[in-house]
Design a protein around this motif. Structure first.
Motif, mmCIF file in Angstrom:
data_model
loop_
_atom_site.group_PDB
_atom_site.id
_atom_site.type_symbol
_atom_site.label_atom_id
_atom_site.label_comp_id
_atom_site.label_asym_id
_atom_site.label_seq_id
_atom_site.Cartn_x
_atom_site.Cartn_y
_atom_site.Cartn_z
ATOM 1 N N GLN A 236 -4.236 31.594 -10.671
ATOM 2 C CA GLN A 236 -2.903 32.359 -11.799
ATOM 3 C C GLN A 236 -2.298 33.596 -10.449
ATOM 4 O OE1 GLN A 236 -3.603 33.931 -15.828
ATOM 5 N NE2 GLN A 236 -5.499 32.864 -15.328
ATOM 6 N N LEU A 237 -2.244 33.821 -9.677
ATOM 7 C CA LEU A 237 -2.336 34.682 -8.795
ATOM 8 C C LEU A 237 -1.083 34.441 -7.821
ATOM 9 C CD1 LEU A 237 -1.684 37.911 -7.187
ATOM 10 C CD2 LEU A 237 -3.925 37.168 -6.132
ATOM 11 N N ILE A 238 -1.812 33.056 -7.027
ATOM 12 C CA ILE A 238 -0.937 32.071 -6.193
ATOM 13 C C ILE A 238 0.982 31.664 -7.116
ATOM 14 C CG2 ILE A 238 -0.995 29.750 -5.577
ATOM 15 C CD1 ILE A 238 -3.451 29.467 -4.576
ATOM 16 N N GLY A 239 0.469 31.455 -8.603
ATOM 17 C CA GLY A 239 1.206 31.078 -9.371
ATOM 18 C C GLY A 239 2.254 32.007 -9.578
ATOM 19 N N PHE A 240 1.962 33.306 -9.589
ATOM 20 C CA PHE A 240 2.745 34.344 -10.649
ATOM 21 C C PHE A 240 3.117 34.568 -9.141
ATOM 22 C CE2 PHE A 240 0.127 36.369 -13.553
ATOM 23 C CZ PHE A 240 -0.223 35.689 -14.042
ATOM 24 N N THR B 80 2.295 41.890 -2.646
ATOM 25 C CA THR B 80 2.670 40.761 -2.901
ATOM 26 C C THR B 80 3.286 40.067 -2.679
ATOM 27 O OG1 THR B 80 -0.265 40.394 -2.227
ATOM 28 C CG2 THR B 80 1.534 38.539 -2.979
ATOM 29 N N PHE B 81 3.497 40.375 -4.187
ATOM 30 C CA PHE B 81 5.030 40.063 -5.294
ATOM 31 C C PHE B 81 5.944 40.433 -4.907
ATOM 32 C CE2 PHE B 81 2.092 40.234 -9.624
ATOM 33 C CZ PHE B 81 1.581 39.045 -9.426
ATOM 34 N N MET B 82 6.124 41.654 -4.340
ATOM 35 C CA MET B 82 7.156 41.704 -3.487
ATOM 36 C C MET B 82 7.485 41.422 -3.091
ATOM 37 S SD MET B 82 8.752 44.092 -5.978
ATOM 38 C CE MET B 82 7.688 43.529 -6.966
ATOM 39 N N LEU B 83 6.773 40.625 -1.658
ATOM 40 C CA LEU B 83 6.731 40.151 -0.888
ATOM 41 C C LEU B 83 7.051 38.963 -1.140
ATOM 42 C CD1 LEU B 83 6.774 40.226 2.640
ATOM 43 C CD2 LEU B 83 4.393 39.607 2.127
ATOM 44 N N ALA B 84 6.644 38.360 -1.805
ATOM 45 C CA ALA B 84 7.491 36.776 -2.615
ATOM 46 C C ALA B 84 9.192 37.018 -3.402
ATOM 47 C CB ALA B 84 6.204 36.620 -3.903
ATOM 48 N N SER B 85 9.038 38.172 -3.346
ATOM 49 C CA SER B 85 10.620 38.435 -3.713
ATOM 50 C C SER B 85 11.601 37.982 -2.992
ATOM 51 C CB SER B 85 10.829 39.452 -4.230
ATOM 52 O OG SER B 85 11.873 39.751 -5.465
ATOM 53 N N ALA C 189 0.298 35.039 4.893
ATOM 54 C CA ALA C 189 1.301 33.164 4.663
ATOM 55 C C ALA C 189 2.230 33.836 4.265
ATOM 56 C CB ALA C 189 0.203 32.543 3.150
ATOM 57 N N LEU C 190 3.025 34.383 3.334
ATOM 58 C CA LEU C 190 4.458 35.064 2.158
ATOM 59 C C LEU C 190 4.338 35.167 3.970
ATOM 60 C CD1 LEU C 190 3.025 36.361 -0.921
ATOM 61 C CD2 LEU C 190 3.746 34.173 -0.204
ATOM 62 N N SER C 191 4.125 36.102 4.471
ATOM 63 C CA SER C 191 4.278 37.661 5.541
ATOM 64 C C SER C 191 5.080 36.303 6.694
ATOM 65 C CB SER C 191 3.944 38.305 6.602
ATOM 66 O OG SER C 191 3.291 38.987 5.089
ATOM 67 N N ALA C 192 4.196 35.370 6.769
ATOM 68 C CA ALA C 192 5.125 34.384 7.804
ATOM 69 C C ALA C 192 5.566 33.627 7.602
ATOM 70 C CB ALA C 192 3.297 33.494 8.153
ATOM 71 N N VAL C 193 5.998 33.286 6.111
ATOM 72 C CA VAL C 193 6.847 32.375 5.941
ATOM 73 C C VAL C 193 8.184 33.305 5.476
ATOM 74 C CG1 VAL C 193 7.646 31.048 3.429
ATOM 75 C CG2 VAL C 193 5.342 31.121 4.753
ATOM 76 N N VAL C 194 7.894 34.305 5.354
ATOM 77 C CA VAL C 194 9.633 35.870 5.593
ATOM 78 C C VAL C 194 10.018 35.385 6.361
ATOM 79 C CG1 VAL C 194 10.236 37.402 4.705
ATOM 80 C CG2 VAL C 194 8.799 36.293 2.988
ATOM 81 N N MET D 49 -11.683 45.022 0.385
ATOM 82 C CA MET D 49 -10.674 44.146 -0.662
ATOM 83 C C MET D 49 -11.085 42.734 0.231
ATOM 84 S SD MET D 49 -6.222 44.608 -0.600
ATOM 85 C CE MET D 49 -6.248 45.852 -0.580
ATOM 86 N N GLU D 50 -11.104 41.986 -0.341
ATOM 87 C CA GLU D 50 -11.951 40.742 -0.379
ATOM 88 C C GLU D 50 -10.329 39.535 0.405
ATOM 89 O OE1 GLU D 50 -12.458 38.230 -4.060
ATOM 90 O OE2 GLU D 50 -13.014 39.493 -5.023
ATOM 91 N N PHE D 51 -10.895 38.873 1.693
ATOM 92 C CA PHE D 51 -10.245 38.099 2.636
ATOM 93 C C PHE D 51 -8.750 37.047 1.389
ATOM 94 C CE2 PHE D 51 -9.613 34.481 4.579
ATOM 95 C CZ PHE D 51 -9.043 34.462 5.930
ATOM 96 N N PHE D 52 -9.239 36.428 0.482
ATOM 97 C CA PHE D 52 -7.800 36.124 -0.248
ATOM 98 C C PHE D 52 -6.907 37.294 -0.405
ATOM 99 C CE2 PHE D 52 -5.094 34.479 -3.804
ATOM 100 C CZ PHE D 52 -5.370 33.163 -4.146
ATOM 101 N N TYR D 53 -6.730 38.031 -0.943
ATOM 102 C CA TYR D 53 -5.029 39.309 -0.400
ATOM 103 C C TYR D 53 -4.581 39.287 0.588
ATOM 104 C CZ TYR D 53 -7.893 40.284 -5.006
ATOM 105 O OH TYR D 53 -8.731 40.124 -6.360
ATOM 106 N N PHE D 54 -5.791 39.471 1.360
ATOM 107 C CA PHE D 54 -5.122 39.694 2.706
ATOM 108 C C PHE D 54 -4.046 37.863 3.393
ATOM 109 C CE2 PHE D 54 -8.106 42.857 2.969
ATOM 110 C CZ PHE D 54 -7.298 43.782 3.369
ATOM 111 N N LEU D 55 -5.024 37.110 3.381
ATOM 112 C CA LEU D 55 -4.495 35.947 3.176
ATOM 113 C C LEU D 55 -3.268 36.040 2.473
ATOM 114 C CD1 LEU D 55 -5.603 32.951 4.731
ATOM 115 C CD2 LEU D 55 -6.763 32.585 3.122
ATOM 116 N N LEU D 56 -3.132 35.705 1.140
ATOM 117 C CA LEU D 56 -2.267 34.995 0.577
ATOM 118 C C LEU D 56 -1.024 36.197 1.764
ATOM 119 C CD1 LEU D 56 -0.466 33.614 -1.747
ATOM 120 C CD2 LEU D 56 -1.641 35.800 -3.265
ATOM 121 N N PHE D 57 -1.026 37.249 1.747
ATOM 122 C CA PHE D 57 -0.228 38.121 1.881
ATOM 123 C C PHE D 57 0.475 38.371 2.941
ATOM 124 C CE2 PHE D 57 1.557 42.133 3.682
ATOM 125 C CZ PHE D 57 2.394 42.758 2.896
#
Length: 461
Positions: free
Chosen positions: A354-358, A289-294, A11-16, A1-9
């Motif tokens: 688009q993934l960031i926007g979503f 990742t979407f659920m984490l953003a929610s 980052a969102l985890s850290a913010v939450v 799995m690409e590094f970008f997905y882990f990075l986004l997940f």
């Protein structure tokens, strides 16, 4: 799995985590131990109910395809579910006001368990019955539980502000953490343990049965209007009159339908938007990742509702504008980023953008749910709460059925553009709602009538 997905997940985890851990006394609502017991009981049951729902979602289409049904047949099954929610679900959900909200919640459990049971049979008619039962259950899930909570909260004399705490925690857990865990559990059952695509539905039935047992043991019954001389048609007429005569209720219904319609359309569109050339994307990880953003959004909502300012009617305007802008990204990327014509492979630059926007849109969804619940608790009359809430779902279900029927008829950019327009209209309606809510309070109609009748009576010497 690409590094970008882990990075986004990550980052969102850290913010939450930062949002939750940094809450101070100013951000928290101080409550009583009695209320905390009541809240925790509801949160446990709501989480079990949502686990039963989330476990099924990612595998419905996959199960039907494994049974050999065509895309057209599967589309008809989905339309049957939303159509059932609009027709039968509205009637059954409205009975909660008269027959009891606890009974309606138990009916949800039984109906959804039966729907799960039908998934064992690769017969179109049996699966169609399951979709009809699932549609009824969905209407009950999004009306009966909230109606029971609001009525029981008020009956026990808890402070009104505490209700927003329960709403935000319910979304944080039920639509965030539970959704992530359910996705991982489903993946474990289907892929790791090899139990097959029907296994998540059996697990969902178990969670629903546990939740039903707790409801039977710990919940009391409450009603809207249980008068004997008030039939279902009278309830519908009364709900329609309430919506037509109170602009705040009508605006709230329109706002809810516009946002939820856009949200359900997004559910159908995000996969082809991120992989237009059949790029290999980790669907389960992106869903998590979407659920984490929610969850991030619901955490923000809990802070916003704990503060005295800004009011929910005010900040929701910004939420709708941001959500409209986030769903414009597929159009923007089409105009400014050259599309990739390579089949397969990894996600393109357009897909990453688009993934960031979503994720931003999902954060708005996390803010929307507890906020709309709070507004509904303020503006919808108690005696017809479930009936009116199910009325709100009629245009939503019509809209989703139309989208499902015509999903291949329009380019994906047109569909996202339509959603963005709907969300912009929701922002304008929210502005109107705020103006009305802040305006001078008029006397309720029944008090006006009472005063008029009193003035007409002669005074006794």
């Amino acid at each position: 799995m690409e590094f970008f997905y882990f990075l986004l997940f990550g980052a969102l985890s850290a913010v939450v985590a930062a949002l939750e851990l940094s809450k101070n006394n100013k951000d928290r609502i101080h409550t009583s131990s009695v209320f905390n017991d009541f809240k925790n009981n509801y949160l446990l049951i709501y989480s079990l109910m949502m686990a039963g729902d989330w476990l099924q979602g990612p595998y419905v289409y996959y199960l039907y395809s494994q049974y050999g049904f065509s895309k057209g047949d599967i589309g008809q099954l989905f339309i049957a579910g939303f159509g059932s929610s609009m027709l039968f679900g509205t009637v059954v959900g409205s009975l909660a006001d008269k027959q009891g909200r606890k009974r309606a919640c138990i009916t949800y459990c039984i109906t959804y368990i039966l729907s799960c049971f039908t998934k064992h049979f690769p017969d179109y008619k049996v699966l169609l019955l399951g979709r009809i039962l699932g549609g009824i259950a969905t209407s009950l899930l999004f009306s009966a539980f909230e109606s029971w909570l609001v009525a029981e909260h008020n009956k026990r004399g808890f402070e009104q502000q505490w209700l927003s705490l329960t709403f935000s925690k319910a979304i944080f857990l039920g639509n965030g953490l539970v959704a992530i865990v359910a996705g991982l559990l489903g993946n474990l059952l289907v892929d790791t343990l090899g139990f097959g695509p029907v296994a998540p539905f059996d697990a969902a039935a178990c969670f629903l049965a546990i939740g039903m047992a707790i409801i039977l043991a710990s919940w009391g019954e409450n009603y809207g209007d249980s008068s004997e001389n008030k039939n279902l048609l009278t309830q519908f007429r009364g709900a329609a009159v309430a919506i037509a005569s109170d602009e705040k209720i009508a605006l709230l219904g329109a706002i809810q339908s516009l946002f939820e319609g856009s949200m359900y359309t997004f559910v159908f569109l995000w996969t082809p938007a991120l992989s237009p050339n059949d790029e290999e994307i980790p669907h389960g990880f992106i869903f998590a990742t979407f659920m984490l953003a929610s969850m991030l959004g619901s955490s923000l909502a809990s802070r916003l509702m704990a503060a005295s300012s800004p009011k929910v009617e005010s900040y929701m305007q910004i939420v709708f504008v941001v959500s409209a802008a986030s769903l414009l990204l597929p159009i923007v990327t089409t105009l400014f980023i050259a599309p990739s014509n390579v089949k397969g492979g990894s996600m393109s630059l357009s897909g990453y953008t688009q993934l960031i926007g979503f994720c931003i849109f999902e954060a708005c969804v996390g803010i929307f749910w507890p906020s709309i619940m709070k507004m509904r608790s303020q503006y919808i009359p108690e005696e017809a709460r479930s009936t009116i809430m199910n009325f709100f779902r009629i245009p939503l279900n019509i809209f989703v059925c139309v989208v499902l029927y015509n999903v291949d008829a329009f380019p994906i950019t047109i569909m996202f553009g339509m959603c963005s327009i709907f969300l912009s209209v929701a922002a304008a309606l929210q502005r109107r709602l705020m103006v009305i809510a802040d305006g001078p309070k008029s006397k309720p109609e029944e008090w006006t009538t009472h005063e008029r009748d009193t003035e007409a009576e002669p005074l006794n010497d």
